[in-house]
Write a protein that holds these residues in place. Structure first.
Motif, PDB file in Angstrom:
ATOM      1  N   GLN A  35       0.822  -1.202   0.000  1.00 19.88           N
ATOM      2  CA  GLN A  35       0.000   0.000   0.000  1.00 19.88           C
ATOM      3  C   GLN A  35       0.859   1.256   0.000  1.00 19.88           C
ATOM      4  N   ALA A  36       1.860   1.285   0.859  1.00 20.62           N
ATOM      5  CA  ALA A  36       2.740   2.457   0.924  1.00 20.62           C
ATOM      6  C   ALA A  36       3.554   2.612  -0.352  1.00 20.62           C
ATOM      7  N   ALA A  37       3.885   1.494  -0.986  1.00 18.95           N
ATOM      8  CA  ALA A  37       4.727   1.529  -2.186  1.00 18.95           C
ATOM      9  C   ALA A  37       4.041   2.233  -3.349  1.00 18.95           C
ATOM     10  N   LEU A  38       2.700   2.271  -3.349  1.00 17.89           N
ATOM     11  CA  LEU A  38       1.966   2.921  -4.430  1.00 17.89           C
ATOM     12  C   LEU A  38       2.268   4.416  -4.510  1.00 17.89           C
ATOM     13  N   GLU A  39       2.745   4.980  -3.425  1.00 17.44           N
ATOM     14  CA  GLU A  39       2.985   6.426  -3.361  1.00 17.44           C
ATOM     15  C   GLU A  39       4.426   6.801  -3.700  1.00 17.44           C
ATOM     16  N   HIS A  40       5.243   5.805  -4.038  1.00 17.94           N
ATOM     17  CA  HIS A  40       6.663   6.094  -4.272  1.00 17.94           C
ATOM     18  C   HIS A  40       7.125   5.520  -5.607  1.00 17.94           C
ATOM     19  N   LYS A  41       7.843   6.329  -6.363  1.00 17.06           N
ATOM     20  CA  LYS A  41       8.387   5.890  -7.646  1.00 17.06           C
ATOM     21  C   LYS A  41       9.324   4.701  -7.435  1.00 17.06           C
ATOM     22  N   GLY A  42       9.154   3.695  -8.256  1.00 14.61           N
ATOM     23  CA  GLY A  42       9.987   2.512  -8.129  1.00 14.61           C
ATOM     24  C   GLY A  42       9.361   1.437  -7.268  1.00 14.61           C
ATOM     25  N   GLY A  43       8.249   1.785  -6.585  1.00 15.95           N
ATOM     26  CA  GLY A  43       7.523   0.809  -5.784  1.00 15.95           C
ATOM     27  C   GLY A  43       8.403   0.011  -4.853  1.00 15.95           C
ATOM     28  N   CYS A  44       8.114  -1.282  -4.733  1.00 13.59           N
ATOM     29  CA  CYS A  44       8.856  -2.142  -3.818  1.00 13.59           C
ATOM     30  C   CYS A  44      10.194  -2.603  -4.389  1.00 13.59           C
ATOM     31  N   GLN A  45      10.444  -2.353  -5.676  1.00 16.37           N
ATOM     32  CA  GLN A  45      11.736  -2.726  -6.238  1.00 16.37           C
ATOM     33  C   GLN A  45      12.845  -1.782  -5.803  1.00 16.37           C
ATOM     34  N   GLN A  46      12.467  -0.531  -5.522  1.00 13.23           N
ATOM     35  CA  GLN A  46      13.488   0.458  -5.212  1.00 13.23           C
ATOM     36  C   GLN A  46      13.272   1.155  -3.871  1.00 13.23           C
ATOM     37  N   ASN A  47      12.308   0.691  -3.109  1.00 19.21           N
ATOM     38  CA  ASN A  47      12.021   1.302  -1.810  1.00 19.21           C
ATOM     39  C   ASN A  47      11.727   0.219  -0.780  1.00 19.21           C
ATOM     40  N   TYR A  48      12.112   0.498   0.458  1.00 18.39           N
ATOM     41  CA  TYR A  48      11.918  -0.468   1.543  1.00 18.39           C
ATOM     42  C   TYR A  48      11.236   0.236   2.715  1.00 18.39           C
ATOM     43  N   PHE A  49      10.190  -0.404   3.215  1.00 18.09           N
ATOM     44  CA  PHE A  49       9.304   0.210   4.190  1.00 18.09           C
ATOM     45  C   PHE A  49       9.303  -0.568   5.509  1.00 18.09           C
ATOM     46  N   ALA A  50       8.899   0.118   6.569  1.00 23.77           N
ATOM     47  CA  ALA A  50       8.766  -0.544   7.867  1.00 23.77           C
ATOM     48  C   ALA A  50       7.587  -1.517   7.809  1.00 23.77           C
ATOM     49  N   LEU A  51       7.845  -2.778   8.116  1.00 22.92           N
ATOM     50  CA  LEU A  51       6.796  -3.797   8.101  1.00 22.92           C
ATOM     51  C   LEU A  51       6.061  -3.874   9.435  1.00 22.92           C
ATOM     52  N   LYS A  52       6.589  -3.165  10.425  1.00 23.93           N
ATOM     53  CA  LYS A  52       5.961  -3.070  11.745  1.00 23.93           C
ATOM     54  C   LYS A  52       6.517  -1.819  12.400  1.00 23.93           C
ATOM     55  N   ASP A  53       6.017  -1.458  13.546  1.00 24.49           N
ATOM     56  CA  ASP A  53       6.595  -0.335  14.277  1.00 24.49           C
ATOM     57  C   ASP A  53       8.004  -0.723  14.728  1.00 24.49           C
ATOM     58  N   ILE A  54       8.982   0.109  14.395  1.00 21.88           N
ATOM     59  CA  ILE A  54      10.380  -0.172  14.740  1.00 21.88           C
ATOM     60  C   ILE A  54      10.818   0.813  15.821  1.00 21.88           C
ATOM     61  N   GLN A  55      11.326   0.279  16.913  1.00 22.88           N
ATOM     62  CA  GLN A  55      11.670   1.113  18.048  1.00 22.88           C
ATOM     63  C   GLN A  55      13.091   1.660  17.952  1.00 22.88           C
ATOM     64  N   VAL A  56      13.354   2.733  18.707  1.00 22.48           N
ATOM     65  CA  VAL A  56      14.687   3.325  18.766  1.00 22.48           C
ATOM     66  C   VAL A  56      15.674   2.271  19.278  1.00 22.48           C
ATOM     67  N   GLY A  57      16.803   2.165  18.615  1.00 24.83           N
ATOM     68  CA  GLY A  57      17.819   1.195  19.001  1.00 24.83           C
ATOM     69  C   GLY A  57      17.675  -0.149  18.325  1.00 24.83           C
ATOM     70  N   GLU A  58      16.556  -0.374  17.622  1.00 23.99           N
ATOM     71  CA  GLU A  58      16.318  -1.652  16.964  1.00 23.99           C
ATOM     72  C   GLU A  58      17.087  -1.705  15.640  1.00 23.99           C
ATOM     73  N   GLU A  59      17.633  -2.864  15.329  1.00 23.27           N
ATOM     74  CA  GLU A  59      18.367  -3.032  14.087  1.00 23.27           C
ATOM     75  C   GLU A  59      17.409  -3.254  12.921  1.00 23.27           C
ATOM     76  N   LEU A  60      17.713  -2.632  11.790  1.00 22.97           N
ATOM     77  CA  LEU A  60      16.940  -2.856  10.574  1.00 22.97           C
ATOM     78  C   LEU A  60      17.348  -4.200   9.970  1.00 22.97           C
ATOM     79  N   LEU A  61      16.343  -5.010   9.607  1.00 25.87           N
ATOM     80  CA  LEU A  61      16.613  -6.331   9.045  1.00 25.87           C
ATOM     81  C   LEU A  61      15.749  -6.572   7.813  1.00 25.87           C
ATOM     82  N   LEU A  62      16.395  -7.032   6.747  1.00 28.95           N
ATOM     83  CA  LEU A  62      15.713  -7.422   5.520  1.00 28.95           C
ATOM     84  C   LEU A  62      15.715  -8.942   5.390  1.00 28.95           C
TER      85      LEU A  62
END
Length: 271
Positions: A228-255
């Motif tokens: 849903q969020a990707a619809l608002e950004h050029k390149g969609g999910c191929q070129q953009n990465y979004f938070a899949l849940k609420d991410i807290q301060v100090g938490e590591e980003l993981l793909l």
């Protein structure tokens, strides 16, 4: 008798000075082989530590024919990664972007050599994520809500040919080349002019390269495609990465690298 003793002492002194000079020259030679000058950085291993079986240079293919495994040996990456790697500065990233532009041309490089900053849309910090993971990226300052754009590939280098990728590796600093060999991946990207997906060798030339993948079976990524969020950004999910849940301060980003990287894709490029 006094004259003879004096001459003998002078000869011994001269011999001692020559031995001292030889020892100093020998020490400098050894330092150039195993010290800081070997790669231009603070890497040092003793003879005992550097016991990995040497790669047989006589069996090396020509550089233009090397696959990724050959290049790992060619750049001596096992040695490079025998010590913790640093978090790169903006100057480091810039040097790699300029090398990329020099290989593929300024326009095809999307002019990333002219840009400052990185692809992150939220405040983050790249730092050590522990001995097993190496470097990682962590949220700072404020929590990131689900659906928020976190990072885009605006600083990502794309290669259409294996020869271009090899030329890029040969153009950057040796330890950077080893980093790139660890980071690079093959991804299918939409070619709007041909209306098809096109496989490209990709490497992120910003701190996005430090984002780690999930490693445990019960571990879930907190970064990826939010349709849903990707619809608002050029390149969609191929070129953009979004938070899949609420991410807290100090938490590591993981793909989950498996969501976008094509493992068998290296063969398509002769790599």
């Amino acid at each position: 008798m006094v004259v003879l003793l004096t001459c003998s002492c002078r000869k011994r002194r001269r011999a001692g000075v020559l031995l001292l000079l030889f020892a100093v020259l020998f020490s400098l030679l050894c330092w150039n082989v195993h010290g800081e000058d070997r790669y231009g950085d603070d890497y040092y291993v003793s003879e005992e530590e550097d016991e990995e079986e040497p790669y047989d240079d006589e069996e090396d293919p020509e550089y233009d024919d090397m696959i990724v495994g050959d290049m790992w040996h060619y750049f001596d990456c096992s040695f490079i990664f025998s010590r913790p790697r640093p978090v790169h500065s903006e100057t480091d990233w810039k040097s790699m972007r300029h090398a990329y532009a020099a290989v593929v041309g300024l326009e095809r490089s999307n002019r990333i050599a002219d840009k400052d900053g990185d692809g992150f849309a939220v405040p983050v910090q790249a730092r050590s994520a522990g001995d097993e993971k190496g470097r990682g990226v962590f949220v700072t300052t404020a929590p990131v809500p689900k659906g928020q754009l976190v990072w885009s590939t605006s600083m990502t280098a794309r290669f259409e040919k294996g020869s271009e990728y090899r030329a890029f590796l040969a153009k950057i600093r040796q330890d950077f080349a080893c980093d790139v060999l660890q980071w690079a991946y093959v991804q299918s990207i939409s070619d709007q002019s041909a209306e098809v997906d096109k496989p490209l060798v990709s490497v992120d030339l910003d701190a996005g390269s430090f984002i780690n993948t999930v490693t445990e079976e019960d571990e879930e990524p907190n970064l990826g495609c939010h349709e849903q969020a990707a619809l608002e950004h050029k390149g969609g999910c191929q070129q953009n990465y979004f938070a899949l849940k609420d991410i807290q301060v100090g938490e590591e980003l993981l793909l989950d690298y498996g969501d976008f990287a094509i493992r068998e894709g290296w063969e398509w490029f002769g790599l």
